[in-house]
Design a protein around this motif. Structure first.
Motif, PDB file in Angstrom:
ATOM      1  N   GLU A   1     -12.781   7.783  -0.763  1.00  0.00           N
ATOM      2  CA  GLU A   1     -12.740   6.735  -0.398  1.00  0.00           C
ATOM      3  C   GLU A   1     -13.544   5.911  -1.465  1.00  0.00           C
ATOM      4  N   GLY A   2     -14.363   6.089  -2.295  1.00  0.00           N
ATOM      5  CA  GLY A   2     -14.402   4.793  -3.217  1.00  0.00           C
ATOM      6  C   GLY A   2     -16.254   4.906  -2.565  1.00  0.00           C
ATOM      7  N   LYS A   3     -16.354   5.876  -1.501  1.00  0.00           N
ATOM      8  CA  LYS A   3     -17.536   5.614  -0.875  1.00  0.00           C
ATOM      9  C   LYS A   3     -19.189   6.816  -1.351  1.00  0.00           C
ATOM     10  N   ALA A   4     -18.715   7.341  -2.516  1.00  0.00           N
ATOM     11  CA  ALA A   4     -19.500   8.115  -3.481  1.00  0.00           C
ATOM     12  C   ALA A   4     -19.563   8.182  -4.048  1.00  0.00           C
ATOM     13  N   ASP A   5     -20.304   8.309  -5.741  1.00  0.00           N
ATOM     14  CA  ASP A   5     -20.065   7.654  -6.611  1.00  0.00           C
ATOM     15  C   ASP A   5     -20.213   8.683  -8.010  1.00  0.00           C
ATOM     16  N   ARG A   6     -19.659   8.378  -9.417  1.00  0.00           N
ATOM     17  CA  ARG A   6     -19.605  10.160  -9.585  1.00  0.00           C
ATOM     18  C   ARG A   6     -20.535  11.445  -9.777  1.00  0.00           C
ATOM     19  N   THR A   7     -22.337  10.152 -10.425  1.00  0.00           N
ATOM     20  CA  THR A   7     -23.264  11.046 -10.318  1.00  0.00           C
ATOM     21  C   THR A   7     -23.458  12.245  -8.804  1.00  0.00           C
ATOM     22  N   GLU A   8     -22.723  11.211  -7.791  1.00  0.00           N
ATOM     23  CA  GLU A   8     -23.039  12.035  -6.376  1.00  0.00           C
ATOM     24  C   GLU A   8     -22.042  12.899  -6.451  1.00  0.00           C
ATOM     25  N   LEU A   9     -21.197  13.095  -7.247  1.00  0.00           N
ATOM     26  CA  LEU A   9     -19.661  13.665  -6.860  1.00  0.00           C
ATOM     27  C   LEU A   9     -20.135  15.388  -7.755  1.00  0.00           C
ATOM     28  N   LEU A  10     -20.474  15.015  -9.180  1.00  0.00           N
ATOM     29  CA  LEU A  10     -21.241  15.563  -9.822  1.00  0.00           C
ATOM     30  C   LEU A  10     -22.058  17.032  -9.159  1.00  0.00           C
ATOM     31  N   ALA A  11     -22.981  16.296  -8.800  1.00  0.00           N
ATOM     32  CA  ALA A  11     -24.025  17.226  -8.451  1.00  0.00           C
ATOM     33  C   ALA A  11     -23.501  18.057  -7.112  1.00  0.00           C
TER      34      ALA A  11
ATOM     35  N   ASP B   1       4.214  12.309 -10.838  1.00  0.00           N
ATOM     36  CA  ASP B   1       3.437  13.168 -11.155  1.00  0.00           C
ATOM     37  C   ASP B   1       2.021  12.587 -10.013  1.00  0.00           C
ATOM     38  N   GLN B   2       0.960  13.229 -10.770  1.00  0.00           N
ATOM     39  CA  GLN B   2      -0.381  12.843  -9.724  1.00  0.00           C
ATOM     40  C   GLN B   2      -0.936  11.727  -9.586  1.00  0.00           C
ATOM     41  N   PRO B   3      -1.450  11.035 -10.702  1.00  0.00           N
ATOM     42  CA  PRO B   3      -2.072   9.888 -10.876  1.00  0.00           C
ATOM     43  C   PRO B   3      -1.485   8.791 -10.450  1.00  0.00           C
ATOM     44  N   SER B   4       0.247   8.763 -10.118  1.00  0.00           N
ATOM     45  CA  SER B   4       0.911   8.120  -9.597  1.00  0.00           C
ATOM     46  C   SER B   4       0.711   7.692  -7.666  1.00  0.00           C
ATOM     47  N   VAL B   5       0.331   9.119  -7.081  1.00  0.00           N
ATOM     48  CA  VAL B   5      -0.194   8.994  -6.204  1.00  0.00           C
ATOM     49  C   VAL B   5      -1.457   8.140  -6.038  1.00  0.00           C
ATOM     50  N   ALA B   6      -2.290   8.256  -6.624  1.00  0.00           N
ATOM     51  CA  ALA B   6      -3.726   8.571  -6.722  1.00  0.00           C
ATOM     52  C   ALA B   6      -3.442   6.718  -6.273  1.00  0.00           C
ATOM     53  N   ALA B   7      -2.563   6.572  -7.359  1.00  0.00           N
ATOM     54  CA  ALA B   7      -2.986   5.005  -7.708  1.00  0.00           C
ATOM     55  C   ALA B   7      -2.213   4.144  -6.514  1.00  0.00           C
ATOM     56  N   ALA B   8      -1.421   4.767  -5.924  1.00  0.00           N
ATOM     57  CA  ALA B   8      -0.506   3.952  -4.310  1.00  0.00           C
ATOM     58  C   ALA B   8      -1.623   4.296  -3.285  1.00  0.00           C
ATOM     59  N   PHE B   9      -2.068   4.930  -3.024  1.00  0.00           N
ATOM     60  CA  PHE B   9      -3.420   5.487  -2.197  1.00  0.00           C
ATOM     61  C   PHE B   9      -4.378   4.376  -2.202  1.00  0.00           C
ATOM     62  N   THR B  10      -4.600   4.669  -3.366  1.00  0.00           N
ATOM     63  CA  THR B  10      -5.845   3.395  -3.754  1.00  0.00           C
ATOM     64  C   THR B  10      -5.653   1.389  -3.029  1.00  0.00           C
ATOM     65  N   ALA B  11      -4.072   1.697  -3.136  1.00  0.00           N
ATOM     66  CA  ALA B  11      -3.234   0.449  -3.638  1.00  0.00           C
ATOM     67  C   ALA B  11      -3.125   0.195  -1.917  1.00  0.00           C
TER      68      ALA B  11
END
Length: 604
Positions: A202-212, A455-465
């Motif tokens: 949802e864009g509420k956590a950044d990559r550093t938090e996710l990796l940790a 493909d999966q990236p197209s689903v992710a793009a549609a979700f983000t939009a």
């Protein structure tokens, strides 16, 4: 402990036996011939033997004398895959255990072992399923040297165990034991891992938090602790009697783990043709063992990947097992275990609560497992209803008793669900699998307009939009075996889970795979026939109403598919070695048959 077989179990078993009679008979004839042709190593050319003995140093005298068994080790060691990292030192230990008996052990060969966790959402995932065929072929190469009286198979994870078993079964005149290395210790709570993943989606956590968060979950050598395909493999090896009893979930580096490994060496040395307890792999893996594996999958809510692997492993032993069999068994086998992602606790907590010993005891006591399979243990299958331990450093097996945690394990008389939750869906969109055990019952039926992706990236793009913020059946097609190697689409779970949490009716329909780590969102997966070549999914269009129902077993659309031309087949992508797998894609058969080019072209 056991009682007369459940009627459905008996019915399905007899159907599989009858259906498999020609292929099983041909297989048994093959391994009898192979066993007779194997002969003694002393009959092999001296030049051949010299090549095989040249690197064996202190074991040369024992090999020359041929008094003890020579055991072939097939290893899938690498230290990129955490579950297989402990195998690096196994050969040296296994050789010591063999010498205790006057036997010898040689590393017969290695196999690749890719990590689906590393390749999720990446193009390398398109090599994953067919790595199983490559592993089977590598196993065959390893065992082709006619030097071995038995084999130890070192492998745990997703495609590795099925591939090792498929390859070893073609040398089914040899005894073989699977040797796991065990799960890593428990990391952060699974709910916390899920929470951070959804925040990131949802864009509420950044990559550093996710990796940790991820590194607090996957943190040390050993198998990942969720009940995905890797741990489902270990469960199935127990259900088929191919482990030393109770071996599946003992952690690496422990004294008990080493005692079980030692027992594996001693047992495989005792099971060869020269002894009085000959138990070749090809006789251990029969129709009843395959049924037991399926029952275990259903009773524990195991990975959906085994709807593909189980038919393929069965075929390698001349047994024909299909989704009708799995679905019918599912209606009779209750769900008695809930392990993450189906429940809150992981495999370590599952094992501590009674684990496989408890599950097998309950199944035998209810007539829901075959007690008379041929195992690699010292006794019969009832030994697998006990748990291993140490007394004065000696390996013993104890009664399990009642479940230690009723949030993870329950008796047959009070299950989590009355059925095993692996449903066959079928209709004008083909045949597919639906893991209902991972989904709330209120979501077993979804009917909504579809949105079609390739493909999966197209689903992710549609979700983000924000294009998917509605009731929707997401269709991801051209993901089947012949299209792109049938990758797992696990990356779809977080965004679809977010949509579901927002109150929308959401489902997934695909000819690709979802891993055993996926859940929550209703999904019709492994759709066959696949879209490539004109399967029904190739004729769907955005807005067509699609219905999937785990109650009635329906997978259909109201659209008139017959009046439409299919979407054009995509051109295969190159790069990351995918072009090298073109032959395997071209000749693969359908998901329900096991999605194997090797089996289909080998006449198996």
């Amino acid at each position: 402990m056991s009682k007369p077989l459940n009627d459905t179990l008996h019915k399905v078993t007899q159907r599989v036996i009858e259906r498999s009679q020609p292929t099983r008979s041909a297989y048994l004839d093959l391994i009898r011939r192979e066993g007779d042709n194997m002969g003694e190593r002393s009959a092999v050319s001296c030049s051949n033997l010299a090549h095989a003995y040249a690197g064996m140093e202190e074991d040369k005298p024992a090999l020359v004398s041929a008094r003890g068994a020579n055991i072939g080790i097939v290893t899938s060691y690498n230290d990129m895959l955490s579950a297989h990292q402990p195998y690096g030192r196994y050969p040296d230990r296994l050789k010591i255990y063999a010498r205790e008996l006057g036997a010898t052990a040689q590393v017969a060969g290695g196999t690749p072992a890719m990590c689906d966790g590393v390749t999720q959402g990446e193009v390398g995932m398109e090599l994953s399923l067919f790595s199983r065929d490559v592993i089977a072929l590598s196993t065959a190469v390893a065992l082709s040297h006619a030097m071995y009286d038995g084999a130890l198979m070192l492998g745990i994870c997703d495609k590795i165990v099925p591939g090792l078993l498929m390859g070893a079964l073609r040398f089914g005149h040899l005894p073989a034991i699977f040797v796991p290395s065990g799960p890593m210790p428990t990391g952060i709570p699974n709910k916390e891992k899920q929470r951070v993943r959804q925040l990131y989606a949802e864009g509420k956590a950044d990559r550093t938090e996710l990796l940790a968060s991820e590194m607090a979950s996957y943190h040390s050598p050993g198998t990942c602790t969720f009940f995905g395909t890797a741990n489902s493999n270990q469960m199935m090896m127990e259900m088929m009697g191919l482990h030393i009893p109770g071996s599946a979930f003992i952690q690496p580096g422990t004294q008990l783990r080493q005692a079980l490994d030692r027992e594996a060496v001693h047992r495989v040395a005792a099971l060869g043709r020269k002894g009085d307890d000959y138990r070749p792999l090809g006789l251990c893996v029969d129709e009843k063992a395959i049924i037991n594996a399926a029952v275990g999958l259903l009773a524990t809510g195991g990975s959906t990947n085994h709807a593909i692997h189980l038919p393929a492993m069965a075929r390698a032993a001349g047994v024909i097992f299909d989704w009708d069999d799995l679905s019918e068994l599912s209606h009779a086998v209750p769900l008695i275990a809930q392990v993450y992602p189906n429940g809150s606790g992981d495999v370590n907590q599952f094992h501590a609560a009674g684990g496989m010993g408890y599950v097998i005891g309950e199944l035998l006591g209810a007539g829901l497992a075959h007690p008379d399979i041929l195992t690699v243990g010292r006794g019969d299958f009832s030994d697998y209803a006990r748990e291993p331990g140490l007394e004065d450093e000696a390996l013993v097996w104890r009664e399990v008793g009642a479940a230690g945690d009723d949030t993870m394990l329950r008796p047959i008389t009070n299950p989590f669900r009355r059925d095993g939750g692996m449903r066959l869906l079928q209709g004008n969109l083909g045949r597919a699998c639906f893991k209902t055990s991972a989904v709330e019952e209120s979501r077993w039926t979804i009917e909504a307009p579809c949105r079609v992706f390739e493909d999966q990236p197209s689903v992710a793009a549609a979700f983000t939009a924000g294009e998917l913020d509605r009731d929707v059946v997401v269709v991801v097609r051209f993901q089947g075996p012949r299209a792109n190697g049938m990758p797992e689409l696990h990356k779809l779970t977080p965004p679809l889970g977010v949509l579901q949490d927002r109150g929308f009716k959401v489902a997934l329909v695909t000819d690709g795979r979802m891993s055993g780590a996926s859940g929550k969102v209703p999904a019709a997966i492994h759709c066959t026939p696949e879209a490539l070549g004109g399967g029904p999914l190739a004729r769907l269009r955005d807005g067509d109403v699609v219905r999937l129902c785990g109650v009635t077993g329906e997978l259909s659309t109201t659209a008139d598919l017959a009046s439409r031309d299919p979407a054009p087949d995509p051109h295969p992508d190159m790069g990351t070695g995918r072009e090298l797998f073109g032959m395997l894609r071209r000749f693969a058969d359908g998901a329900e048959q096991g999605a194997s080019a090797m089996l289909s072209t080998g006449g198996i």
